[in-house]
Design an enzyme around this catalytic site. Structure first.
Site, PDB file in Angstrom:
ATOM      1  N   LYS A  14     -10.991-105.624 -34.983  1.00 12.14           N
ATOM      2  CA  LYS A  14      -9.842-106.009 -35.963  1.00 12.14           C
ATOM      3  C   LYS A  14      -8.698-106.977 -35.381  1.00 12.14           C
ATOM      4  O   LYS A  14      -8.494-108.098 -36.085  1.00 12.14           O
ATOM      5  CB  LYS A  14      -9.198-104.796 -36.681  1.00 12.14           C
ATOM      6  CG  LYS A  14     -10.310-104.125 -37.334  1.00 12.14           C
ATOM      7  CD  LYS A  14      -9.516-102.920 -38.050  1.00 12.14           C
ATOM      8  CE  LYS A  14      -8.947-101.957 -37.447  1.00 12.14           C
ATOM      9  NZ  LYS A  14      -9.549-101.100 -36.229  1.00 12.14           N
ATOM     10  N   ARG A  89      -5.215 -97.268 -44.330  1.00 10.59           N
ATOM     11  CA  ARG A  89      -6.283 -96.502 -43.732  1.00 10.59           C
ATOM     12  C   ARG A  89      -6.364 -95.390 -44.627  1.00 10.59           C
ATOM     13  O   ARG A  89      -7.314 -94.666 -44.315  1.00 10.59           O
ATOM     14  CB  ARG A  89      -5.714 -96.203 -42.606  1.00 10.59           C
ATOM     15  CG  ARG A  89      -6.004 -97.420 -41.339  1.00 10.59           C
ATOM     16  CD  ARG A  89      -5.309 -96.881 -40.155  1.00 10.59           C
ATOM     17  NE  ARG A  89      -6.251 -96.901 -39.016  1.00 10.59           N
ATOM     18  CZ  ARG A  89      -6.091 -97.697 -37.971  1.00 10.59           C
ATOM     19  NH1 ARG A  89      -5.131 -98.563 -37.810  1.00 10.59           N
ATOM     20  NH2 ARG A  89      -6.828 -97.612 -36.961  1.00 10.59           N
ATOM     21  N   ARG A 128     -12.399-101.447 -22.648  1.00 13.58           N
ATOM     22  CA  ARG A 128     -10.789-101.997 -23.030  1.00 13.58           C
ATOM     23  C   ARG A 128      -9.773-100.768 -22.100  1.00 13.58           C
ATOM     24  O   ARG A 128      -8.873-101.493 -21.784  1.00 13.58           O
ATOM     25  CB  ARG A 128     -10.404-101.928 -24.553  1.00 13.58           C
ATOM     26  CG  ARG A 128      -8.876-102.425 -24.764  1.00 13.58           C
ATOM     27  CD  ARG A 128      -8.848-102.525 -26.408  1.00 13.58           C
ATOM     28  NE  ARG A 128      -8.604-101.258 -27.104  1.00 13.58           N
ATOM     29  CZ  ARG A 128      -8.484-101.145 -28.510  1.00 13.58           C
ATOM     30  NH1 ARG A 128      -8.602-102.148 -28.936  1.00 13.58           N
ATOM     31  NH2 ARG A 128      -8.388-100.053 -28.811  1.00 13.58           N
ATOM     32  N   ARG A 134      -4.328 -98.498 -22.846  1.00 17.03           N
ATOM     33  CA  ARG A 134      -3.773 -97.963 -23.770  1.00 17.03           C
ATOM     34  C   ARG A 134      -3.809 -96.451 -23.968  1.00 17.03           C
ATOM     35  O   ARG A 134      -4.785 -95.715 -23.850  1.00 17.03           O
ATOM     36  CB  ARG A 134      -4.528 -98.523 -25.310  1.00 17.03           C
ATOM     37  CG  ARG A 134      -3.337 -99.224 -26.027  1.00 17.03           C
ATOM     38  CD  ARG A 134      -4.345-100.277 -27.271  1.00 17.03           C
ATOM     39  NE  ARG A 134      -4.789 -99.116 -28.065  1.00 17.03           N
ATOM     40  CZ  ARG A 134      -5.103 -99.418 -29.431  1.00 17.03           C
ATOM     41  NH1 ARG A 134      -5.331-100.717 -29.831  1.00 17.03           N
ATOM     42  NH2 ARG A 134      -5.593 -98.430 -30.332  1.00 17.03           N
ATOM     43  N   ARG A 145     -10.270 -90.353 -32.958  1.00 11.80           N
ATOM     44  CA  ARG A 145     -10.174 -91.716 -34.147  1.00 11.80           C
ATOM     45  C   ARG A 145     -11.322 -92.012 -34.876  1.00 11.80           C
ATOM     46  O   ARG A 145     -11.000 -92.414 -35.786  1.00 11.80           O
ATOM     47  CB  ARG A 145      -9.453 -92.986 -33.051  1.00 11.80           C
ATOM     48  CG  ARG A 145      -8.291 -92.835 -32.605  1.00 11.80           C
ATOM     49  CD  ARG A 145      -7.871 -93.608 -31.382  1.00 11.80           C
ATOM     50  NE  ARG A 145      -8.242 -94.839 -31.552  1.00 11.80           N
ATOM     51  CZ  ARG A 145      -8.322 -95.760 -30.536  1.00 11.80           C
ATOM     52  NH1 ARG A 145      -8.348 -95.292 -29.297  1.00 11.80           N
ATOM     53  NH2 ARG A 145      -8.623 -96.992 -30.705  1.00 11.80           N
TER      54      ARG A 145
HETATM   55  P1  ADP Z   1      -7.678 -98.797 -33.762  1.00 16.73           P
HETATM   56  O1  ADP Z   1      -8.387 -99.189 -34.841  1.00 16.73           O
HETATM   57  O2  ADP Z   1      -8.598 -98.887 -32.497  1.00 16.73           O
HETATM   58  O3  ADP Z   1      -7.659 -97.192 -33.626  1.00 16.73           O
HETATM   59  P2  ADP Z   1      -5.049 -99.428 -34.279  1.00 16.73           P
HETATM   60  O4  ADP Z   1      -4.152-100.117 -33.155  1.00 16.73           O
HETATM   61  O5  ADP Z   1      -5.261-100.182 -35.350  1.00 16.73           O
HETATM   62  O6  ADP Z   1      -6.209 -99.213 -33.286  1.00 16.73           O
HETATM   63  O7  ADP Z   1      -4.144 -98.078 -34.515  1.00 16.73           O
HETATM   64  C1  ADP Z   1      -3.827 -97.230 -33.492  1.00 16.73           C
HETATM   65  C2  ADP Z   1      -3.057 -95.942 -34.081  1.00 16.73           C
HETATM   66  O8  ADP Z   1      -2.153 -96.424 -34.752  1.00 16.73           O
HETATM   67  C3  ADP Z   1      -3.984 -95.017 -34.954  1.00 16.73           C
HETATM   68  O9  ADP Z   1      -4.595 -94.249 -34.251  1.00 16.73           O
HETATM   69  C4  ADP Z   1      -2.961 -94.436 -35.870  1.00 16.73           C
HETATM   70  O10 ADP Z   1      -2.258 -93.352 -35.011  1.00 16.73           O
HETATM   71  C5  ADP Z   1      -1.786 -95.547 -35.866  1.00 16.73           C
HETATM   72  N1  ADP Z   1      -1.942 -96.217 -37.077  1.00 16.73           N
HETATM   73  C6  ADP Z   1      -2.408 -97.746 -37.294  1.00 16.73           C
HETATM   74  N2  ADP Z   1      -2.381 -98.004 -38.469  1.00 16.73           N
HETATM   75  C7  ADP Z   1      -2.078 -96.920 -39.519  1.00 16.73           C
HETATM   76  C8  ADP Z   1      -2.120 -96.686 -40.631  1.00 16.73           C
HETATM   77  N3  ADP Z   1      -2.165 -97.735 -41.636  1.00 16.73           N
HETATM   78  N4  ADP Z   1      -1.809 -95.450 -41.007  1.00 16.73           N
HETATM   79  C9  ADP Z   1      -1.334 -94.437 -40.306  1.00 16.73           C
HETATM   80  N5  ADP Z   1      -1.412 -94.486 -38.836  1.00 16.73           N
HETATM   81  C10 ADP Z   1      -1.899 -95.845 -38.215  1.00 16.73           C
END
Ligand code: ADP
Length: 193
Positions: A14, A89, A128, A134, A145
């Site tokens: 993404k 989400r 990664r 991370r 996740r």
């Molecule tokens: P990935 O899609 O690889 O899990 P992201 O960087 O998009 O990575 O998200 C990392 C973390 O940030 C998520 O696991 C969550 O804890 C938090 N997060 C990101 N976007 C949201 C959202 N829209 N609502 C709630 N938590 C979020």
């Protein structure tokens, strides 16, 4: 097309493709994951709230996330459009996003889903982890996740499909191939000149 949401499980790409697409369209990327990580790095109050959730692979509570996105979408650079990465989400977030955009007199043009097989995703995320370090790229947290994505975010596909703005891209090939597919979808959506 200027208001687009990129969806997909962890590791689908993404962030990479949101960046490419936003560059093509000349609009900003709004990544909730990046916004949380920046707040954590800067040790803001929002960052302190978010940290435990990110480290556990859980979603940050909707109210916190929605307020952060509402502020970000009000910024002048988001007026011409945006590529949302990682938001909404949950169904509740999707409804709040509709309200936020509705109040601004606009709506989402497209919800684009990046599809990749789970085995390939785990391999990508572990690779990664070696590069980016991370805190949520450990095997246990990655597994969590995926579960959370499957339970809370996958149902959003139906929500946008019913509205007729759902598009899919096979995100398993190399980055350049996926980038071309994403752009193809974006072009096809563009109204004829
Ligand atoms: P990935 O899609 O690889 O899990 P992201 O960087 O998009 O990575 O998200 C990392 C973390 O940030 C998520 O696991 C969550 O804890 C938090 N997060 C990101 N976007 C949201 C959202 N829209 N609502 C709630 N938590 C979020």
């Amino acid at each position: 097309m200027t208001t687009v949401l990129l969806m997909g499980p962890p590791g689908a790409g993404k962030g990479t493709h949101a960046g490419h697409l936003a560059g093509h369209l000349g609009v900003p990327v709004i990544s909730t994951g990046d916004l949380f990580r920046r707040n954590i790095a800067e040790q803001t109050e929002l960052g302190r709230t978010a940290q435990a959730y990110l480290d556990a692979g859980e979603y940050v509570p909707d109210e916190v996330t929605n307020d952060m996105v509402r502020d970000r979408l009000a910024a002048p650079d988001a007026r011409p459009g945006f590529v949302l990465d990682g938001y909404p989400r949950t169904l509740h977030q999707a409804k709040v996003l509709d309200e936020i955009l509705g109040a601004q007199g606009r709506s989402l043009d497209a919800a684009l889903v990046l599809r990749v097989e789970v085995d390939a995703l785990v391999a990508r995320l572990l690779r990664r982890a070696e590069i980016e370090h991370r805190s949520d790229d450990t095997e246990d947290v990655i597994r969590r996740r995926f579960e959370v994505y499957h339970d809370q975010t996958a149902p959003l596909v139906d929500f946008y499909a019913e509205r007729g703005i759902h598009y899919e891209v096979d995100a398993s090939p190399d980055v350049d191939t996926v980038r071309a597919s994403v752009w193809q979808v974006a072009v096809e959506l563009k109204p004829a000149a």
